[in-house]
Design an enzyme around this catalytic site. Structure first.
Site, mmCIF file in Angstrom:
data_model
loop_
_atom_site.group_PDB
_atom_site.id
_atom_site.type_symbol
_atom_site.label_atom_id
_atom_site.label_comp_id
_atom_site.label_asym_id
_atom_site.label_seq_id
_atom_site.Cartn_x
_atom_site.Cartn_y
_atom_site.Cartn_z
ATOM 1 N N LYS A 1 -5.193 6.045 -15.138
ATOM 2 C CA LYS A 1 -5.458 4.923 -15.544
ATOM 3 C C LYS A 1 -6.118 4.631 -16.435
ATOM 4 C CE LYS A 1 -2.275 3.274 -13.802
ATOM 5 N NZ LYS A 1 -1.064 3.353 -14.050
HETATM 6 N N1 PMP Z 1 -2.775 8.030 -8.300
HETATM 7 C C1 PMP Z 1 -4.033 6.471 -8.424
HETATM 8 C C2 PMP Z 1 -5.248 6.768 -7.620
HETATM 9 C C3 PMP Z 1 -3.976 5.195 -9.037
HETATM 10 O O1 PMP Z 1 -4.685 4.453 -9.124
HETATM 11 C C4 PMP Z 1 -2.581 5.726 -9.437
HETATM 12 C C5 PMP Z 1 -1.773 4.262 -10.454
HETATM 13 N N2 PMP Z 1 -1.599 3.066 -9.533
HETATM 14 C C6 PMP Z 1 -1.520 6.359 -8.994
HETATM 15 C C7 PMP Z 1 -1.823 7.125 -8.738
HETATM 16 C C8 PMP Z 1 0.115 6.156 -9.566
HETATM 17 O O2 PMP Z 1 -0.011 5.751 -10.855
HETATM 18 P P1 PMP Z 1 1.371 5.814 -11.727
HETATM 19 O O3 PMP Z 1 1.211 4.596 -11.531
HETATM 20 O O4 PMP Z 1 1.122 5.898 -12.948
HETATM 21 O O5 PMP Z 1 2.206 6.308 -11.046
#
Ligand code: PMP
Length: 456
Positions: free
Chosen positions: A46
């Site tokens: 992130k």
């Molecule tokens: N894994 C973790 C540990 C995250 O913090 C996030 C973000 N919510 C994600 C996966 C998913 O990523 P995205 O928001 O880009 O779909």
């Protein structure tokens, strides 16, 4: 090769390595690499979105010097925003559900963020819901700017601009399959779309089994930061604009137990201590890889480290209490091996009459849970009800008004001694398996005396 030299922390976001899996891949033809996103400066994928969103807001004039960055998030996005915001001199306000782990809140504060807690488990319409409260704070704060990771196009764009070209270059254009979880969808939509423009790449989304993205019922699951939970009382439940379903060729569903066990295998056999969303993605990738050949190169996004989850996925006590770990551990028989009574789930909207019929002669309490099908996850249980407590109550009374405190609960993976202690004076306990109430265990089944009358 020496490590890179970065002129600021912002340059330490992106350009993460690929690490090949060597142990869990036995018998599988393709090469499988993890994109080591936990190596970003703030510890997760992130950071990329946070940096890109702040830079885009500066460019558009939405965020000006002296401005305030506001977001609702329980985790990594908040850390990324606090890190980048702090470095660039912005105040950062992060709204978090009060179910957020204490360590995560402490980390946000350590980066200088102001943390505003709000209750978790609210409907999407509730004004106190994280997203609604964050939007209101952003609007009311002079110079406030809402990052809005779910709708902000700079989030997937960050992955188009950085994650995808990195993977393409690192694999020499040989990547044939991308696997990632879906939270906001930014990672998968952005990286997947850009890779598809570069070559024939199969894009696979991975989702917790009960999450709504992959076709689950939206009931609770135990992997943080991915998937889509649907509160049964939520009326309008739009999916994030940043989740572009058309980019994914398929969405693979992974149950929580498989995720937990994969996280343990990754740590113990590959030497990779990773978070639950990484473990879910790896489990999905291992499944997809069965149908792939030796020329295939699979890249799995591994969003963060397991350090933030040591008291959950990597804690045997936690796993046993929730019935994810049910193998004997030398401590005698486990609760899950005892004869359990089937326990109905009484739904919050039911009348007393309907509940009474469902309870029958059950010699103990049944859960009163939010309205949906299937066994109840503890987080959706609102109280307990017994046949005895409903005696003499009018049939058309709402059962909710007669719910009482919940009895103790024990995990199917816990020992009988632990269960006896947990029971105390209670007449029975709920038994949890795979994170759902799976039955009732009575004092008799645990070999405890029936009578609770004080001996005088
Ligand atoms: N894994 C973790 C540990 C995250 O913090 C996030 C973000 N919510 C994600 C996966 C998913 O990523 P995205 O928001 O880009 O779909």
């Amino acid at each position: 090769m020496p490590g890179a030299v970065h002129e600021s922390v912002l340059d330490a976001i992106g350009a993460t390595p690929l690490i090949r899996l060597r142990r869990l891949t036995e018998g599988l033809a393709p090469r499988i690499y993890l994109k080591a996103e936990w190596q970003n400066a703030g510890g997760s994928v992130k950071d990329r979105a946070a940096l890109a969103m702040i830079r885009a807001a500066e460019a558009s004039g939405d965020l000006r010097p002296g401005g305030v960055v506001v977001e609702g998030t329980s985790g990594n996005t908040g850390i990324g925003l606090a890190l980048v915001g702090g470095f660039l001199g912005y105040r950062t306000v992060i709204v978090v559900p009060d179910t957020t782990a204490a360590e995560k809140i402490a980390a946000l504060r350590a980066y200088g963020a102001e943390v505003v807690p709000t209750p978790g488990g609210l409907t999407r319409e509730d004004p106190r819901h994280v997203n609604n409260l964050a939007a209101r704070l952003a609007a009311e704060t002079p110079g406030g700017w809402l990052a809005d990771q779910y709708g902000n196009p700079a989030n997937p764009q960050a992955h188009r601009d950085t994650t995808a070209p990195e993977i393409w270059e690192q694999t020499g254009g040989r990547v044939t399959c991308l696997v990632a979880g879906i939270g906001t969808g930014g990672t998968l939509s952005g990286t997947g779309a850009a890779l598809k423009e570069l070559g024939p790449v199969r894009v696979v989304g991975v989702d917790p089994e009960t999450s709504a993205y992959g076709g689950g019922d939206g009931s609770p699951y135990y992997v943080e930061a991915i998937g889509h939970y649907r509160h049964p009382d939520t009326v309008d439940d739009p999916w994030p604009a940043n989740w572009d379903r058309a980019v994914a060729d398929e969405v693979v569903r992974v149950d929580d137990r498989t995720t937990m066990l994969t996280a343990r295998h990754l740590a113990r056999e590959e030497g990779l201590l990773l978070g639950g969303s990484s473990a879910t993605a790896v489990a999905g990738a291992l499944r997809v890889a069965r149908d792939l050949g030796p020329d295939d190169v699979v890249v799995v996004i591994a969003p963060d480290s397991g350090r933030a989850y040591l008291s959950k996925y990597f804690d045997d006590g936690w796993l046993r209490r929730l019935g994810f770990l049910t193998e004997a551990d030398g401590q005698g028989p486990l609760v899950g091996e005892l004869p359990l009574l089937e326990v109905p789930v009484v739904r919050a909207s039911w009348t007393v009459g309907r509940a009474r019929a469902a309870l029958g002669e059950l010699p103990g309490p049944a859960p009163v849970a939010r309205d949906r099908e299937g066994p109840a996850a503890p987080s959706e249980i609102l109280g307990a009800v017994t046949a005895g407590a409903l005696e003499g109550v009018a049939d058309d009374d709402p059962v909710r008004d007669h719910a009482t405190a919940q009895p103790p609960s024990v995990g199917a993976g816990e020992g009988i001694e632990t269960a006896r202690e947990r029971l105390g004076d209670a007449g029975a306990a709920w038994v949890v398996r795979d994170g759902r109430v799976a039955g009732l265990v009575t004092r008799a089944a645990l070999g405890l005396p029936e009578s609770l009358a004080p001996a005088d």
